[in-house]
Design a protein around this motif. Structure first.
Motif, mmCIF file in Angstrom:
data_model
loop_
_atom_site.group_PDB
_atom_site.id
_atom_site.type_symbol
_atom_site.label_atom_id
_atom_site.label_comp_id
_atom_site.label_asym_id
_atom_site.label_seq_id
_atom_site.Cartn_x
_atom_site.Cartn_y
_atom_site.Cartn_z
ATOM 1 N N ILE A 132 0.696 -1.243 -0.181
ATOM 2 C CA ILE A 132 0.139 0.007 -0.005
ATOM 3 C C ILE A 132 0.649 1.338 0.159
ATOM 4 C CG2 ILE A 132 -0.219 0.155 2.419
ATOM 5 C CD1 ILE A 132 -3.269 1.229 1.858
ATOM 6 N N GLY A 133 1.790 1.105 0.626
ATOM 7 C CA GLY A 133 2.842 2.321 0.790
ATOM 8 C C GLY A 133 3.370 2.736 -0.503
ATOM 9 N N LYS A 134 3.715 1.950 -1.510
ATOM 10 C CA LYS A 134 4.328 2.392 -2.690
ATOM 11 C C LYS A 134 3.421 3.042 -3.558
ATOM 12 C CE LYS A 134 3.246 -1.864 -5.045
ATOM 13 N NZ LYS A 134 4.021 -3.235 -5.500
ATOM 14 N N TRP A 135 1.876 2.894 -3.379
ATOM 15 C CA TRP A 135 0.902 3.660 -4.003
ATOM 16 C C TRP A 135 0.797 4.787 -3.364
ATOM 17 C CZ3 TRP A 135 -0.147 2.537 -8.794
ATOM 18 C CH2 TRP A 135 -0.048 1.177 -9.247
ATOM 19 N N ALA A 136 0.726 4.686 -1.861
ATOM 20 C CA ALA A 136 0.576 5.962 -0.952
ATOM 21 C C ALA A 136 1.425 6.949 -1.547
ATOM 22 C CB ALA A 136 0.367 5.801 0.198
ATOM 23 N N VAL A 137 2.936 6.827 -1.672
ATOM 24 C CA VAL A 137 3.921 7.661 -2.034
ATOM 25 C C VAL A 137 3.613 8.229 -3.599
ATOM 26 C CG1 VAL A 137 6.357 7.870 -2.566
ATOM 27 C CG2 VAL A 137 5.652 6.675 -0.390
ATOM 28 N N TRP A 138 3.403 7.249 -4.212
ATOM 29 C CA TRP A 138 3.229 7.772 -5.739
ATOM 30 C C TRP A 138 2.067 8.815 -5.881
ATOM 31 C CZ3 TRP A 138 -0.209 6.883 -9.772
ATOM 32 C CH2 TRP A 138 -0.013 7.372 -10.978
#
Length: 144
Positions: A59-65
């Motif tokens: 989920i974090g990679k999408w949150a950052v992007w």
């Protein structure tokens, strides 16, 4: 793209953006004013997204992007748009020039707004995070 490269660019952005929370002043000018009241929520959202990327990668990679992509669009509208079109969504060109009059600049042209040193580097770092995270997401899909 390896996760560590994403974390390096994300950390550089976090550290640079932290200067906005504290302000960096010189005798007759400033790199960035202390703006935690205006930008603190942006800082906290980015910090949470980055922590998610480190500990909950899916989920974090999408949150950052997603967050940095939106943040870049907002920054573009608030800064580069004025440079390109001599008007924008955040007030008049004259008010923009006056507001940043004490900032350290790369170049100053009468009647034109050009993003100052702090914001130029901020925008480059945001874009670097958007790109490295997008590449990481693309590469992680290939590995699955």
């Amino acid at each position: 793209m390896k996760k560590r490269y994403c974390i390096i660019t994300q950390t550089l952005l976090l550290l640079w953006f932290f200067l906005d929370m504290t302000g960096v002043y010189f005798s007759n000018s400033y790199l960035v004013t202390r703006s935690y009241k205006d930008d603190g929520l942006f800082f906290l959202i980015y910090l949470v997204a980055m922590i998610l990327f480190i500990f909950k990668e899916k989920i974090g990679k999408w949150a950052v992007w997603v967050w940095t992509s939106l943040w870049f669009v907002i920054q573009f509208l608030c800064h580069e748009w004025y440079t390109i079109f001599s008007k924008g969504v955040m007030g008049s060109l004259e008010d923009k020039i006056k507001y940043f009059s004490g900032a350290i600049k790369w170049i100053e042209i009468d009647g034109r707004y050009i993003p100052d040193v702090y914001h130029t580097i901020l925008h480059i770092l945001i874009l670097a995070v958007v790109i490295t995270t997008a590449l990481y997401i693309r590469n992680s899909k290939k590995r699955v």
